[in-house]
Motif scaffolding. Structure first.
Motif, PDB file in Angstrom:
ATOM      1  N   GLN A 173       1.168  -1.197   0.020  1.00  0.00           N
ATOM      2  CA  GLN A 173       0.398  -0.324   0.266  1.00  0.00           C
ATOM      3  C   GLN A 173       0.978   1.680   0.371  1.00  0.00           C
ATOM      4  O   GLN A 173       0.479   2.421   0.139  1.00  0.00           O
ATOM      5  CB  GLN A 173      -1.160   0.021   1.075  1.00  0.00           C
ATOM      6  N   SER A 174       2.701   1.001  -0.316  1.00  0.00           N
ATOM      7  CA  SER A 174       3.139   2.366  -0.225  1.00  0.00           C
ATOM      8  C   SER A 174       2.881   2.577  -1.077  1.00  0.00           C
ATOM      9  O   SER A 174       3.962   3.939  -1.391  1.00  0.00           O
ATOM     10  CB  SER A 174       4.642   2.201   0.405  1.00  0.00           C
ATOM     11  N   ILE A 175       2.792   2.413  -2.188  1.00  0.00           N
ATOM     12  CA  ILE A 175       2.319   2.299  -3.746  1.00  0.00           C
ATOM     13  C   ILE A 175       1.824   3.890  -3.031  1.00  0.00           C
ATOM     14  O   ILE A 175       2.201   4.385  -4.821  1.00  0.00           O
ATOM     15  CB  ILE A 175       2.427   1.616  -4.258  1.00  0.00           C
ATOM     16  N   ILE A 176       0.607   3.393  -2.921  1.00  0.00           N
ATOM     17  CA  ILE A 176      -0.166   5.044  -3.125  1.00  0.00           C
ATOM     18  C   ILE A 176      -0.063   6.099  -2.206  1.00  0.00           C
ATOM     19  O   ILE A 176       0.109   5.364  -1.111  1.00  0.00           O
ATOM     20  CB  ILE A 176      -2.175   4.471  -2.447  1.00  0.00           C
ATOM     21  N   ALA A 177       0.803   7.141  -2.572  1.00  0.00           N
ATOM     22  CA  ALA A 177       1.216   7.923  -1.869  1.00  0.00           C
ATOM     23  C   ALA A 177       0.194   9.524  -1.255  1.00  0.00           C
ATOM     24  O   ALA A 177      -0.603   8.942  -2.247  1.00  0.00           O
ATOM     25  CB  ALA A 177       2.532   9.271  -2.676  1.00  0.00           C
ATOM     26  N   GLY A 178       0.691   9.995  -0.463  1.00  0.00           N
ATOM     27  CA  GLY A 178      -0.251  10.487   0.023  1.00  0.00           C
ATOM     28  C   GLY A 178      -1.674   9.588   0.460  1.00  0.00           C
ATOM     29  O   GLY A 178      -1.624   8.781   0.769  1.00  0.00           O
ATOM     30  N   ALA A 179      -2.922  10.278   0.803  1.00  0.00           N
ATOM     31  CA  ALA A 179      -4.147   9.932   1.583  1.00  0.00           C
ATOM     32  C   ALA A 179      -4.828   9.492   0.583  1.00  0.00           C
ATOM     33  O   ALA A 179      -5.257   9.523  -0.510  1.00  0.00           O
ATOM     34  CB  ALA A 179      -5.166  10.964   2.402  1.00  0.00           C
ATOM     35  N   ASN A 180      -5.241   7.600   1.000  1.00  0.00           N
ATOM     36  CA  ASN A 180      -5.831   7.023   0.251  1.00  0.00           C
ATOM     37  C   ASN A 180      -7.463   7.296   0.466  1.00  0.00           C
ATOM     38  O   ASN A 180      -8.040   7.508   1.584  1.00  0.00           O
ATOM     39  CB  ASN A 180      -5.692   5.212   0.689  1.00  0.00           C
ATOM     40  N   GLY A 181      -8.911   6.889  -0.416  1.00  0.00           N
ATOM     41  CA  GLY A 181     -10.195   6.860   0.018  1.00  0.00           C
ATOM     42  C   GLY A 181     -10.353   5.346   0.958  1.00  0.00           C
ATOM     43  O   GLY A 181      -9.042   4.659   1.562  1.00  0.00           O
ATOM     44  N   GLU A 182     -11.884   5.425   1.551  1.00  0.00           N
ATOM     45  CA  GLU A 182     -11.800   4.734   1.891  1.00  0.00           C
ATOM     46  C   GLU A 182     -12.993   4.158   1.272  1.00  0.00           C
ATOM     47  O   GLU A 182     -13.823   4.829   0.514  1.00  0.00           O
ATOM     48  CB  GLU A 182     -12.437   5.636   3.192  1.00  0.00           C
ATOM     49  N   ARG A 183     -13.953   2.903   1.425  1.00  0.00           N
ATOM     50  CA  ARG A 183     -14.153   2.534   1.377  1.00  0.00           C
ATOM     51  C   ARG A 183     -14.479   1.371  -0.435  1.00  0.00           C
ATOM     52  O   ARG A 183     -13.104   1.647  -0.278  1.00  0.00           O
ATOM     53  CB  ARG A 183     -15.926   2.828   1.403  1.00  0.00           C
TER      54      ARG A 183
END
Length: 336
Positions: A173-183
């Protein structure tokens, strides 16, 4: 029995890892993410999961990551055309978009595979038989359900996973930089040494760290989870880059972002390939009113026939099997 693999099928919203992970007889963990939508409690007392996370099946993969580490699979996710919550036939039915989301979320989070289910198929419903969970053989027989969209769309996930080295793949999940979404906005990422894959269900913009895999340059594609078609985006520097599919937010057009080290070639010009698929020819008029023809090749299965050169290794499990390429994609830009 050392000739067979053994596991335990738990009740809804639980994982076998909670009770049996350290048992020698348990070869792999299994969880049942179940059939409920977000917030669908139905009066449960001792609830085994966090409130309002019913559809987050990726959480069960993470909960099954214990010591000793064992493979894990969602063996009872939501089924296509089954009522949300399972028991009330008047409830909204889960559809092909939902079963795709559960499959990609689970596999990209670390599951070794996925179980697809269909309400009518699993009961072998036929005319004259009234089944459970709102299944009615007069409305749809199990053999007709074999043509439902979600049933056929599962193959694209399989092709994608087998197109790359399978046993080096990890969730990351560190591939996704910044804030990830929910649901529904949550992006799920997985990678090998020279490739990364990110599943985006909702179409929400995302920041992807392309430096997480090898190479100074990365070739990038979108792959439609519904059709397996590829859309080449170009070559990008190895840095954090913004991506959003142009179909828009919550369009039902869930996509997989594919990025590969530009120096790697899974298939080269001159290699002999065996491809199973179909050929379709269509016509159109260009800007000058001239009728032109396009021949499209849809490949559903590919096997490499050319032998490997010295020093090259063969992927575990045989030759790579890519998803169908975009018909008008340039041969120099094949990702696999």
């Amino acid at each position: 029995d050392k000739d067979h693999l053994m596991t335990f099928h738990p009740r809804g919203r639980t994982t076998s890892a909670a009770w049996f992970n350290d048992r020698e007889w348990l070869d792999f963990n299994m969880f049942q993410s179940g059939h409920r939508r977000y917030g669908q409690r139905k009066g449960d007392g001792d609830y085994p999961i966090k409130e309002n996370t019913e559809e987050d099946n990726w959480r069960f993969v993470e909960a099954s990551t214990l010591n000793p580490l064992k493979p894990v699979i969602d063996d009872e996710p939501i089924y296509e055309n089954i009522p949300q919550g399972l028991h009330d036939p008047n409830e909204t039915r889960w559809n092909e978009h939902d079963v795709r989301r559960y499959a990609y979320w689970s596999v990209f989070a670390g599951s070794f595979g996925h179980s697809y289910g269909h309400n009518d198929i699993m009961q072998f419903i036929r005319p004259g038989v009234l089944g459970s969970f709102g299944a009615d053989g007069m409305k749809k027989a199990w053999w007709d359900a074999l043509e439902d969209p979600g049933f056929h769309q599962m193959k694209y996930l399989k092709y994608l996973m087998l197109a790359f080295p399978f046993f080096e793949r990890i969730p990351d999940q560190s591939i996704i930089a910044g804030a990830n979404g929910e649901r529904y906005d949550r992006a799920i990422a997985t990678r090998g040494n020279d490739y990364l894959l990110v599943y985006n269900y909702s179409g929400r913009p995302m920041q992807i760290d392309l430096s997480k895999i090898s190479g100074d340059k990365k070739k990038v594609w979108w792959m439609s989870a519904a059709t397996g078609k590829l859309e080449y985006l170009g070559e990008f520097d190895s840095k954090i880059t913004s991506f959003q599919h142009d179909s828009g937010y919550m369009s039902g057009n869930d996509q997989v972002l594919i990025a590969i080290d530009a120096s790697k070639e899974y298939v080269k010009k001159g290699y002999k390939l065996y491809i199973e698929g179909k050929i379709r020819t269509r016509s159109y008029e260009d800007n000058n009113g001239v009728k032109r023809y396009i021949t499209e090749v849809y490949g559903f299965n590919m096997e490499m026939l050319s032998p490997k050169k010295d020093g090259q290794t063969t992927q575990q499990g045989g030759a790579p099997t890519p998803p169908p390429p975009i018909p008008d994609q340039d041969k120099d830009d094949l990702p696999f």
